[in-house]
Scaffold this motif. Structure first.
Motif, mmCIF file in Angstrom:
data_model
loop_
_atom_site.group_PDB
_atom_site.id
_atom_site.type_symbol
_atom_site.label_atom_id
_atom_site.label_comp_id
_atom_site.label_asym_id
_atom_site.label_seq_id
_atom_site.Cartn_x
_atom_site.Cartn_y
_atom_site.Cartn_z
ATOM 1 N N MET A 1 2.233 24.250 -23.462
ATOM 2 C CA MET A 1 3.031 24.755 -24.572
ATOM 3 C C MET A 1 2.331 24.464 -25.889
ATOM 4 S SD MET A 1 6.904 23.750 -25.638
ATOM 5 C CE MET A 1 7.481 24.196 -24.031
ATOM 6 N N ARG A 2 2.188 25.503 -26.716
ATOM 7 C CA ARG A 2 1.566 25.273 -28.014
ATOM 8 C C ARG A 2 2.524 24.571 -28.950
ATOM 9 N NH1 ARG A 2 -0.732 31.043 -29.705
ATOM 10 N NH2 ARG A 2 1.441 31.558 -29.336
ATOM 11 N N GLU A 96 4.147 33.574 -33.965
ATOM 12 C CA GLU A 96 3.193 32.623 -34.535
ATOM 13 C C GLU A 96 3.873 31.550 -35.374
ATOM 14 O OE1 GLU A 96 0.487 35.042 -36.717
ATOM 15 O OE2 GLU A 96 -0.511 35.843 -34.919
ATOM 16 N N GLU A 125 5.404 32.746 -26.288
ATOM 17 C CA GLU A 125 4.002 33.150 -26.285
ATOM 18 C C GLU A 125 3.812 34.506 -26.935
ATOM 19 O OE1 GLU A 125 0.320 33.712 -23.085
ATOM 20 O OE2 GLU A 125 2.281 32.999 -22.422
ATOM 21 N N LYS A 152 8.035 36.701 -23.685
ATOM 22 C CA LYS A 152 7.189 35.931 -22.764
ATOM 23 C C LYS A 152 7.187 34.478 -23.220
ATOM 24 C CE LYS A 152 4.305 35.157 -19.426
ATOM 25 N NZ LYS A 152 4.354 33.696 -19.579
ATOM 26 N N TYR A 154 6.379 30.318 -22.787
ATOM 27 C CA TYR A 154 5.396 29.410 -22.209
ATOM 28 C C TYR A 154 6.005 28.755 -20.966
ATOM 29 C CZ TYR A 154 2.601 29.769 -26.457
ATOM 30 O OH TYR A 154 1.839 30.236 -27.495
#
Length: 444
Positions: A1-2, A96, A125, A152, A154
């Protein structure tokens, strides 16, 4: 996961959310956008069935609607390239966590909704298979857009379907933007009527069925969404508290003089609290939480007024009720007053504590330090105290700041002894022999 940590550098004044104006049909809006608060969705999809359940009387809009003729036209699919381009840019910014771009595109977006959009980017994502259905809006160059998309996430293989409704307008320079700040009654009534048209309800139902079937058949997804909701609540609460602390520090710095230390300490004691008085436009249910399945505590009378503690992004309002808090649907209330006050730190309590510590040599040093570094805010006038339960995972901290030391992590269902709730949204609680502070919104 970002871990995207874009944060908004400036906060807009509290304004009435478009969710509050257009959220007549929570049933047909996709739960994913409430669970994830993905992009602070504009809930203007309506349902005649839902309104019949939630409203005791049907508000008449005939006079309001007279200004704008509501056309009976079918939705167009991807018919306006400029609208599609705006929506693509918006979703890219949401994925983002780009708060600056979101704020530029979405006019009138409230602080909490912007924070949720940024925080949700840690779980999302991409947005895939975006399809834009449009109907003409009430103003020249405006559209009502129904945006189907698949989210979508993560750590999850499948894309989750969703539907978002956006009111798109054209500014004086010819540029399109998402309008989240509707105040004109004729506009509002136009949007209400166009969203009960058959093709709109059919689209909402179709996507709702698809989403519900997916969640009900996949326990992993259901658990993931629950965890995300909890995480978002904590993230947004801490971000708001951090922003508030930063604003207080800036105010203290600007007010510094020759006696800088004393002035900064005094300024940090001041909390700016804004509340609204809202009036019921009909007979509406008062519930124990922000859910249509929550217990009904009572019903309002038409014209009854309440103090609105917070307008939530999901279309509900938290209100003061019977020396505690309750929840109502924001759309059935009108704002009739606003009060912004500066609440000073409780100097009387501090003086009393100093007197006590002078008579208690064992605790003298410890209490002097606490009085100097952990100034408490003014108690909320109607807040409850005593035994209460934690609703979501949250951290118990040493002082009223997300930057302070963490004493413990409290989980949903944990019982704490609430000593005081403060007007700045924090509560002083006792847990396992420790006294600390947590956000009041996670107590029930």
């Amino acid at each position: 996961m970002r871990n995207k940590k874009n944060t908004s550098t400036s906060w807009r004044n509290n304004r009435r959310s478009i969710n509050a104006i257009l959220g007549d049909n929570k049933k047909f809006l996709m739960p994913i956008f409430f669970v994830l608060a993905v992009v602070a969705t504009v809930g203007i999809a309506l349902s005649a069935n839902h309104r019949a359940q939630e409203e005791s009387q049907e508000p008449s809009g005939a006079e309001l609607a007279a200004t704008y003729e509501v056309p009976e036209v079918e939705m167009e699919e991807n018919a306006h390239p400029e609208v599609n381009a705006l929506i693509d840019k918006y979703y890219q910014a949401c994925a983002e966590g780009d708060s600056e771009t979101i704020s530029q595109i979405y006019k009138g977006l409230e602080d909490t909704e912007l924070l949720k959009a940024v925080a949700a980017a840690d779980y999302i994502e991409a947005y895939e298979n975006i399809t834009v259905y449009t109907k003409p809006g009430p103003l020249v160059g405006s559209y009502v857009a129904y945006v189907y998309n698949e989210v979508k996430l993560y750590n999850y293989d499948k894309a989750v379907p969703g539907l978002e409704t956006l009111y798109i307008c054209t500014d004086d320079t010819g540029n399109l933007y998402i309008n989240g700040d509707i105040v004109e009654g004729n506009e509002i009534e136009y949007l209400r009527q166009i969203n009960v048209q058959t093709d709109v309800i059919d689209l909402n139902n179709k996507v709702a069925v698809k989403y519900n079937e997916m969640v009900s058949s996949d326990e992993v997804l259901a658990e993931l969404l629950t965890q995300m909701r909890s995480g978002l609540q904590v993230s947004v609460g801490e971000a708001l508290a951090s922003s508030e602390a930063s604003n207080n520090e800036a105010a203290a710095a600007e007010g510094s003089s020759a006696k800088e230390d004393a002035s900064e300490e005094s300024a940090s004691d001041v909390q700016v609290v804004t509340t609204h008085t809202i009036r019921a436009t009909d007979v509406i249910n008062i519930r124990s939480s922000d859910s249509e399945t929550a217990d009904v505590i009572a019903k309002t009378s038409k014209g009854q007024e309440f103090t609105q503690v917070e307008a939530l992004a999901n279309g509900w309002s938290k209100i003061e009720y019977n020396n505690g808090y309750a929840f109502v649907k924001t759309e059935f209330f009108e704002v009739v007053g606003e009060e912004t006050v500066e609440v000073a730190g409780d100097n009387g309590d501090a003086a009393e504590t100093n007197t006590e510590t002078a008579n208690n040599n064992d605790n003298k040093t410890e209490n002097k330090t606490e009085n100097k570094t952990e100034t408490e805010s003014k108690p909320a006038a109607t807040a409850k105290t005593g035994k209460m339960k934690v609703t979501e995972s949250v951290r118990l901290r040493k002082s009223e700041s997300t930057d302070s030391d963490i004493l413990a992590t409290l989980y949903a269902g944990t019982e704490v002894n609430v000593k005081q709730q403060y007007a700045n949204g924090w509560s002083k609680v006792e847990y396992n022999g420790q006294t600390g502070y947590m956000k009041s919104e996670f107590l029930e």
